[in-house]
Scaffold this motif. Sequence first.
Motif, PDB file in Angstrom:
ATOM      1  N   THR A  38       1.047  -1.154   0.362  1.00  0.00           N
ATOM      2  CA  THR A  38       0.284   0.147  -0.230  1.00  0.00           C
ATOM      3  C   THR A  38       0.683   1.847   0.250  1.00  0.00           C
ATOM      4  O   THR A  38       1.825   1.064   0.179  1.00  0.00           O
ATOM      5  CB  THR A  38      -1.300  -0.260   1.313  1.00  0.00           C
ATOM      6  N   PRO A  39       0.330   2.360  -0.119  1.00  0.00           N
ATOM      7  CA  PRO A  39       0.982   3.532  -0.213  1.00  0.00           C
ATOM      8  C   PRO A  39       1.839   3.691   0.882  1.00  0.00           C
ATOM      9  O   PRO A  39       0.733   3.891   1.511  1.00  0.00           O
ATOM     10  CB  PRO A  39       0.448   4.385  -0.427  1.00  0.00           C
ATOM     11  N   LEU A  40       3.127   4.045   1.102  1.00  0.00           N
ATOM     12  CA  LEU A  40       3.460   4.275   2.477  1.00  0.00           C
ATOM     13  C   LEU A  40       3.592   5.993   2.868  1.00  0.00           C
ATOM     14  O   LEU A  40       3.375   6.797   2.611  1.00  0.00           O
ATOM     15  CB  LEU A  40       5.174   4.869   2.535  1.00  0.00           C
ATOM     16  N   THR A  41       3.264   5.657   4.473  1.00  0.00           N
ATOM     17  CA  THR A  41       3.442   7.278   4.534  1.00  0.00           C
ATOM     18  C   THR A  41       4.356   7.984   4.480  1.00  0.00           C
ATOM     19  O   THR A  41       5.351   7.182   4.463  1.00  0.00           O
ATOM     20  CB  THR A  41       3.331   7.455   6.353  1.00  0.00           C
ATOM     21  N   ASP A  42       4.552   9.491   4.781  1.00  0.00           N
ATOM     22  CA  ASP A  42       6.258   9.699   4.834  1.00  0.00           C
ATOM     23  C   ASP A  42       6.795   8.982   5.810  1.00  0.00           C
ATOM     24  O   ASP A  42       8.155   9.327   5.215  1.00  0.00           O
ATOM     25  CB  ASP A  42       6.116  11.159   5.351  1.00  0.00           C
ATOM     26  N   LYS A  43       6.879   8.768   7.201  1.00  0.00           N
ATOM     27  CA  LYS A  43       7.201   8.740   8.077  1.00  0.00           C
ATOM     28  C   LYS A  43       7.721   6.836   7.740  1.00  0.00           C
ATOM     29  O   LYS A  43       9.259   7.030   7.646  1.00  0.00           O
ATOM     30  CB  LYS A  43       6.253   8.688   9.549  1.00  0.00           C
ATOM     31  N   ARG A  44       6.932   6.263   7.023  1.00  0.00           N
ATOM     32  CA  ARG A  44       7.158   5.093   6.892  1.00  0.00           C
ATOM     33  C   ARG A  44       8.392   4.699   5.985  1.00  0.00           C
ATOM     34  O   ARG A  44       9.156   4.184   5.804  1.00  0.00           O
ATOM     35  CB  ARG A  44       6.213   3.735   6.330  1.00  0.00           C
ATOM     36  N   LYS A  45       7.905   5.756   5.005  1.00  0.00           N
ATOM     37  CA  LYS A  45       8.316   5.440   3.192  1.00  0.00           C
ATOM     38  C   LYS A  45      10.494   5.783   4.240  1.00  0.00           C
ATOM     39  O   LYS A  45      10.988   5.666   3.869  1.00  0.00           O
ATOM     40  CB  LYS A  45       7.943   7.038   2.767  1.00  0.00           C
ATOM     41  N   GLU A  46      10.475   7.291   5.574  1.00  0.00           N
ATOM     42  CA  GLU A  46      11.559   7.716   5.540  1.00  0.00           C
ATOM     43  C   GLU A  46      12.246   6.855   6.296  1.00  0.00           C
ATOM     44  O   GLU A  46      13.703   6.628   5.972  1.00  0.00           O
ATOM     45  CB  GLU A  46      11.425   8.930   6.452  1.00  0.00           C
ATOM     46  N   ARG A  47      11.841   5.821   6.741  1.00  0.00           N
ATOM     47  CA  ARG A  47      12.553   4.316   7.607  1.00  0.00           C
ATOM     48  C   ARG A  47      12.766   3.405   6.742  1.00  0.00           C
ATOM     49  O   ARG A  47      14.113   3.119   7.483  1.00  0.00           O
ATOM     50  CB  ARG A  47      10.817   3.675   8.646  1.00  0.00           C
ATOM     51  N   VAL A  48      12.231   2.769   5.989  1.00  0.00           N
ATOM     52  CA  VAL A  48      12.235   1.969   5.082  1.00  0.00           C
ATOM     53  C   VAL A  48      13.335   2.554   4.072  1.00  0.00           C
ATOM     54  O   VAL A  48      14.577   1.571   4.151  1.00  0.00           O
ATOM     55  CB  VAL A  48      11.410   1.680   4.174  1.00  0.00           C
ATOM     56  N   GLU A  49      13.511   3.837   3.581  1.00  0.00           N
ATOM     57  CA  GLU A  49      15.074   4.425   3.112  1.00  0.00           C
ATOM     58  C   GLU A  49      16.291   4.498   3.778  1.00  0.00           C
ATOM     59  O   GLU A  49      16.943   4.289   3.073  1.00  0.00           O
ATOM     60  CB  GLU A  49      14.359   5.796   2.866  1.00  0.00           C
ATOM     61  N   GLU A  50      16.001   4.635   5.627  1.00  0.00           N
ATOM     62  CA  GLU A  50      17.187   5.106   5.935  1.00  0.00           C
ATOM     63  C   GLU A  50      18.129   3.101   6.298  1.00  0.00           C
ATOM     64  O   GLU A  50      18.899   3.410   5.979  1.00  0.00           O
ATOM     65  CB  GLU A  50      16.844   5.399   7.607  1.00  0.00           C
ATOM     66  N   ALA A  51      16.989   2.675   6.055  1.00  0.00           N
ATOM     67  CA  ALA A  51      16.795   1.394   6.502  1.00  0.00           C
ATOM     68  C   ALA A  51      18.152   0.969   5.275  1.00  0.00           C
ATOM     69  O   ALA A  51      18.933   0.133   5.298  1.00  0.00           O
ATOM     70  CB  ALA A  51      16.122   0.295   6.731  1.00  0.00           C
ATOM     71  N   GLU A  54      21.593   3.012   5.588  1.00  0.00           N
ATOM     72  CA  GLU A  54      22.373   2.186   6.413  1.00  0.00           C
ATOM     73  C   GLU A  54      23.046   0.548   5.830  1.00  0.00           C
ATOM     74  O   GLU A  54      24.088   0.307   5.923  1.00  0.00           O
ATOM     75  CB  GLU A  54      21.816   2.089   8.088  1.00  0.00           C
ATOM     76  N   LEU A  55      22.303  -0.279   5.459  1.00  0.00           N
ATOM     77  CA  LEU A  55      22.882  -1.470   4.333  1.00  0.00           C
ATOM     78  C   LEU A  55      23.115  -1.573   3.482  1.00  0.00           C
ATOM     79  O   LEU A  55      24.095  -2.122   4.160  1.00  0.00           O
ATOM     80  CB  LEU A  55      21.445  -2.758   4.056  1.00  0.00           C
ATOM     81  N   LEU A  56      23.308  -0.772   3.146  1.00  0.00           N
ATOM     82  CA  LEU A  56      24.501  -0.174   1.652  1.00  0.00           C
ATOM     83  C   LEU A  56      25.739   0.409   1.848  1.00  0.00           C
ATOM     84  O   LEU A  56      26.882   0.085   2.020  1.00  0.00           O
ATOM     85  CB  LEU A  56      23.930   1.005   0.880  1.00  0.00           C
TER      86      LEU A  56
END
Length: 78
Positions: A38-51, A54-56
């Motif tokens: 489903t479309p991510l909220t801004d907060k969730r999108k930020e958490r995913v992108e940050e993760a 960090e992994l990269l």
Amino acid sequence: MTQNLEIRNTIKDHRLRYWEVAEQIGISDSRLSVWLRTPLTDKRKERVEEAINELLAEVSKKTAKEQRSCKKSKNILA
């Protein structure tokens, strides 16, 4: 149309696994799959992108360390 295609492609292109991203966020891999359907909220999108970032960064550090180790081994053998 698949939701969050950009994030899915980033994970795929960098050969990451959903479970790795989920673990970095602190959620289960099944929860990440639900989020990406489903479309991510801004907060969730930020958490995913940050993760992902960090992994990269971790992968880059490991790669650099392996390259230095490999060079040292070549110098010893030479």
